[in-house]
Design a protein around this motif. Structure first.
Motif, PDB file in Angstrom:
ATOM      1  N   VAL A  42     -27.144 -21.107 -28.240  1.00  0.00           N
ATOM      2  CA  VAL A  42     -25.750 -21.517 -28.131  1.00  0.00           C
ATOM      3  C   VAL A  42     -25.563 -22.788 -28.949  1.00  0.00           C
ATOM      4  O   VAL A  42     -25.722 -23.897 -28.437  1.00  0.00           O
ATOM      5  CB  VAL A  42     -25.332 -21.786 -26.669  1.00  0.00           C
ATOM      6  N   ASP A  43     -25.251 -22.604 -30.215  1.00  0.00           N
ATOM      7  CA  ASP A  43     -25.039 -23.761 -31.079  1.00  0.00           C
ATOM      8  C   ASP A  43     -23.562 -23.878 -31.445  1.00  0.00           C
ATOM      9  O   ASP A  43     -22.724 -23.134 -30.948  1.00  0.00           O
ATOM     10  CB  ASP A  43     -25.921 -23.667 -32.330  1.00  0.00           C
ATOM     11  N   GLU A  44     -23.250 -24.788 -32.308  1.00  0.00           N
ATOM     12  CA  GLU A  44     -21.857 -25.033 -32.693  1.00  0.00           C
ATOM     13  C   GLU A  44     -21.222 -23.782 -33.308  1.00  0.00           C
ATOM     14  O   GLU A  44     -20.057 -23.483 -33.051  1.00  0.00           O
ATOM     15  CB  GLU A  44     -21.810 -26.222 -33.674  1.00  0.00           C
ATOM     16  N   ASP A  45     -22.000 -23.053 -34.114  1.00  0.00           N
ATOM     17  CA  ASP A  45     -21.468 -21.822 -34.711  1.00  0.00           C
ATOM     18  C   ASP A  45     -21.039 -20.830 -33.636  1.00  0.00           C
ATOM     19  O   ASP A  45     -20.009 -20.165 -33.760  1.00  0.00           O
ATOM     20  CB  ASP A  45     -22.547 -21.141 -35.581  1.00  0.00           C
ATOM     21  N   PHE A  46     -21.842 -20.763 -32.606  1.00  0.00           N
ATOM     22  CA  PHE A  46     -21.539 -19.855 -31.504  1.00  0.00           C
ATOM     23  C   PHE A  46     -20.182 -20.198 -30.890  1.00  0.00           C
ATOM     24  O   PHE A  46     -19.332 -19.337 -30.685  1.00  0.00           O
ATOM     25  CB  PHE A  46     -22.648 -19.942 -30.442  1.00  0.00           C
ATOM     26  N   PHE A  47     -19.983 -21.475 -30.617  1.00  0.00           N
ATOM     27  CA  PHE A  47     -18.724 -21.885 -29.974  1.00  0.00           C
ATOM     28  C   PHE A  47     -17.522 -21.680 -30.887  1.00  0.00           C
ATOM     29  O   PHE A  47     -16.448 -21.290 -30.442  1.00  0.00           O
ATOM     30  CB  PHE A  47     -18.811 -23.347 -29.528  1.00  0.00           C
ATOM     31  N   GLU A  48     -17.744 -21.924 -32.179  1.00  0.00           N
ATOM     32  CA  GLU A  48     -16.622 -21.735 -33.108  1.00  0.00           C
ATOM     33  C   GLU A  48     -16.212 -20.271 -33.180  1.00  0.00           C
ATOM     34  O   GLU A  48     -15.034 -19.944 -33.224  1.00  0.00           O
ATOM     35  CB  GLU A  48     -16.991 -22.287 -34.491  1.00  0.00           C
ATOM     36  N   GLU A  49     -17.228 -19.413 -33.182  1.00  0.00           N
ATOM     37  CA  GLU A  49     -16.905 -17.995 -33.237  1.00  0.00           C
ATOM     38  C   GLU A  49     -16.216 -17.541 -31.945  1.00  0.00           C
ATOM     39  O   GLU A  49     -15.284 -16.745 -31.971  1.00  0.00           O
ATOM     40  CB  GLU A  49     -18.169 -17.177 -33.483  1.00  0.00           C
ATOM     41  N   LEU A  50     -16.686 -18.088 -30.853  1.00  0.00           N
ATOM     42  CA  LEU A  50     -16.069 -17.770 -29.562  1.00  0.00           C
ATOM     43  C   LEU A  50     -14.587 -18.191 -29.546  1.00  0.00           C
ATOM     44  O   LEU A  50     -13.709 -17.441 -29.111  1.00  0.00           O
ATOM     45  CB  LEU A  50     -16.824 -18.459 -28.427  1.00  0.00           C
ATOM     46  N   GLU A  51     -14.313 -19.374 -30.065  1.00  0.00           N
ATOM     47  CA  GLU A  51     -12.928 -19.850 -30.143  1.00  0.00           C
ATOM     48  C   GLU A  51     -12.073 -18.870 -30.940  1.00  0.00           C
ATOM     49  O   GLU A  51     -10.954 -18.534 -30.558  1.00  0.00           O
ATOM     50  CB  GLU A  51     -12.879 -21.236 -30.811  1.00  0.00           C
ATOM     51  N   GLU A  52     -12.635 -18.397 -32.062  1.00  0.00           N
ATOM     52  CA  GLU A  52     -11.897 -17.448 -32.895  1.00  0.00           C
ATOM     53  C   GLU A  52     -11.580 -16.160 -32.136  1.00  0.00           C
ATOM     54  O   GLU A  52     -10.482 -15.613 -32.246  1.00  0.00           O
ATOM     55  CB  GLU A  52     -12.729 -17.088 -34.124  1.00  0.00           C
ATOM     56  N   ILE A  53     -12.552 -15.692 -31.388  1.00  0.00           N
ATOM     57  CA  ILE A  53     -12.356 -14.447 -30.625  1.00  0.00           C
ATOM     58  C   ILE A  53     -11.255 -14.637 -29.582  1.00  0.00           C
ATOM     59  O   ILE A  53     -10.369 -13.798 -29.439  1.00  0.00           O
ATOM     60  CB  ILE A  53     -13.676 -14.005 -29.937  1.00  0.00           C
ATOM     61  N   LEU A  54     -11.300 -15.749 -28.891  1.00  0.00           N
ATOM     62  CA  LEU A  54     -10.300 -16.008 -27.844  1.00  0.00           C
ATOM     63  C   LEU A  54      -8.902 -16.128 -28.442  1.00  0.00           C
ATOM     64  O   LEU A  54      -7.944 -15.536 -27.951  1.00  0.00           O
ATOM     65  CB  LEU A  54     -10.657 -17.282 -27.070  1.00  0.00           C
ATOM     66  N   ILE A  55      -8.787 -16.877 -29.523  1.00  0.00           N
ATOM     67  CA  ILE A  55      -7.484 -17.041 -30.167  1.00  0.00           C
ATOM     68  C   ILE A  55      -7.000 -15.680 -30.666  1.00  0.00           C
ATOM     69  O   ILE A  55      -5.822 -15.331 -30.529  1.00  0.00           O
ATOM     70  CB  ILE A  55      -7.551 -18.088 -31.306  1.00  0.00           C
ATOM     71  N   GLY A  56      -7.911 -14.891 -31.204  1.00  0.00           N
ATOM     72  CA  GLY A  56      -7.578 -13.547 -31.692  1.00  0.00           C
ATOM     73  C   GLY A  56      -7.078 -12.633 -30.590  1.00  0.00           C
ATOM     74  O   GLY A  56      -6.312 -11.713 -30.826  1.00  0.00           O
ATOM     75  N   ALA A  57      -7.512 -12.896 -29.361  1.00  0.00           N
ATOM     76  CA  ALA A  57      -7.066 -12.079 -28.221  1.00  0.00           C
ATOM     77  C   ALA A  57      -5.807 -12.666 -27.590  1.00  0.00           C
ATOM     78  O   ALA A  57      -5.413 -12.278 -26.496  1.00  0.00           O
ATOM     79  CB  ALA A  57      -8.175 -11.976 -27.180  1.00  0.00           C
ATOM     80  N   ASP A  58      -5.166 -13.614 -28.299  1.00  0.00           N
ATOM     81  CA  ASP A  58      -3.908 -14.216 -27.835  1.00  0.00           C
ATOM     82  C   ASP A  58      -4.058 -15.081 -26.582  1.00  0.00           C
ATOM     83  O   ASP A  58      -3.097 -15.287 -25.848  1.00  0.00           O
ATOM     84  CB  ASP A  58      -2.827 -13.152 -27.587  1.00  0.00           C
ATOM     85  N   VAL A  59      -5.262 -15.586 -26.367  1.00  0.00           N
ATOM     86  CA  VAL A  59      -5.455 -16.469 -25.223  1.00  0.00           C
ATOM     87  C   VAL A  59      -4.689 -17.790 -25.447  1.00  0.00           C
ATOM     88  O   VAL A  59      -4.355 -18.494 -24.503  1.00  0.00           O
ATOM     89  CB  VAL A  59      -6.967 -16.735 -24.995  1.00  0.00           C
TER      90      VAL A  59
END
Ligand code: GDP
Length: 303
Positions: free
Chosen positions: A29-46
């Motif tokens: 769980v590094d910074e890249d992981f969190f950034e990608e997670l943020e993208e997924i959440l935003i993409g799901a209209d969270v």
């Protein structure tokens, strides 16, 4: 429940596909992981704010719990999302029924969001529970709106109080309240016009309807439900803000969740508007209306 699983299939598939991709390359769980997670959440209209709050909370939580494996990290994500959603959600997202006497529910929202369908579904549910329901055709403006409500009334066995096309909706509401009281009905659900082109007029009209209800019934409408179409994403958010400015919205009904892969909009609405999502529409059929349960919903996304 099964309904949730079916209704959220699109969101779940797209969300879990992306989450699986994220975890497929999972090492740490590094910074890249969190950034990608943020993208997924935003993409799901969270929503941006909610997405950032989730990922920031996760950063801390993952450290705190020393989560390392995919399973552990996933569990932390779910728990955090439930917690964030429920944190400022002290009121239970339930319809506020009048304990003794008539409950009046005003239903607002722009055309096409699923207002009439939602009213039909609600009427069906309450009638099935043994309540007597009366409907008021308060959208006297849109051609066909009255007729559409009458059809729903016949289908679910609820009386529909109507006025002439173009007549004053407040007068229809007045008649409907009198009628519902006379019948000792339990629930009166009021349909309203949804033309956003003429915002000021619409908001004045809603105010007038509310005043009539307040005058006829001491404690006024027990709910003002705003219906929003989940498939319109951020547009729904804009509508919600407009209605919130002028109307005392007490709850949101989010329709067509079955038709979108961006079901995260539920979280964004809660976070940004501070109005509880009380009901969700998960299909076109009469029983495709569910109480919104944040925990179940979020678990559903990951199942
Ligand atoms: P209104 O103009 O706001 O009264 O909207 P309607 O009730 O006429 O609904 C517009 C369309 O949305 C209709 O075709 C409905 O069947 C459909 N609809 C309403 N709610 C849902 C839902 O939860 N899921 C799906 N898939 N369709 C819905």
């Amino acid at each position: 429940t099964e309904k949730y699983e079916k209704g959220l299939e699109k969101t779940r598939k797209s969300f879990s596909n992306r989450m699986n991709e994220l975890f497929a390359n999972f090492r740490t769980v590094d910074e890249d992981f969190f950034e990608e997670l943020e993208e997924i959440l935003i993409g799901a209209d969270v929503g941006y704010d909610a997405s950032m709050e989730i990922s920031n909370a996760l950063r801390q939580e993952v450290k705190l719990k020393n989560a390392k494996s995919q399973g552990e990290v996933q569990q932390v994500i779910i728990e955090k999302m439930v917690e964030i959603y429920e944190k400022d959600n002290t009121e239970k997202p339930e319809i506020n029924f009048n304990k003794d006497g008539l409950t009046v529910i005003l239903v607002v929202g722009v055309n096409g969001v699923g207002k009439t369908t939602t009213i039909g579904k609600m009427a069906k549910r309450y009638q099935t529970e043994g309540k007597t329901v009366v409907l008021a055709a308060g959208d006297t403006f849109r051609a066909g709106a009255i007729e559409q409500l009458v059809v729903w009334g016949e289908r679910v066995g609820a009386q529909v109080v109507t006025g002439k096309a173009g007549s004053d909706p407040a007068a229809v509401v007045f008649d409907a309240v009198r009628q519902a009281k006379k019948q000792q009905a339990d629930v009166l659900i009021v349909d309203t016009a949804g033309r956003l082109q003429n915002k000021v007029n619409l908001m004045n009209e809603l105010e007038k309807m509310k005043r009539v209800i307040e005058k006829e019934i001491i404690d006024g409408p027990h709910e003002v439900l705003l219906v929003l179409d989940a498939t319109t994403g951020q547009n729904a958010m804009v509508q919600a803000k407009q209605f919130k400015q002028t109307t005392n919205v007490t709850g949101i009904v989010l329709t067509k969740l079955d038709g979108t892969a961006k079901g995260g909009i539920v979280l964004a609405i809660r976070k940004e508007l501070d109005i509880p999502v009380k009901l969700v529409g998960l299909g076109e059929a009469v029983d495709d209306l569910q109480e919104f349960d944040p925990g179940e919903y979020i678990y559903g996304l990951f199942s």
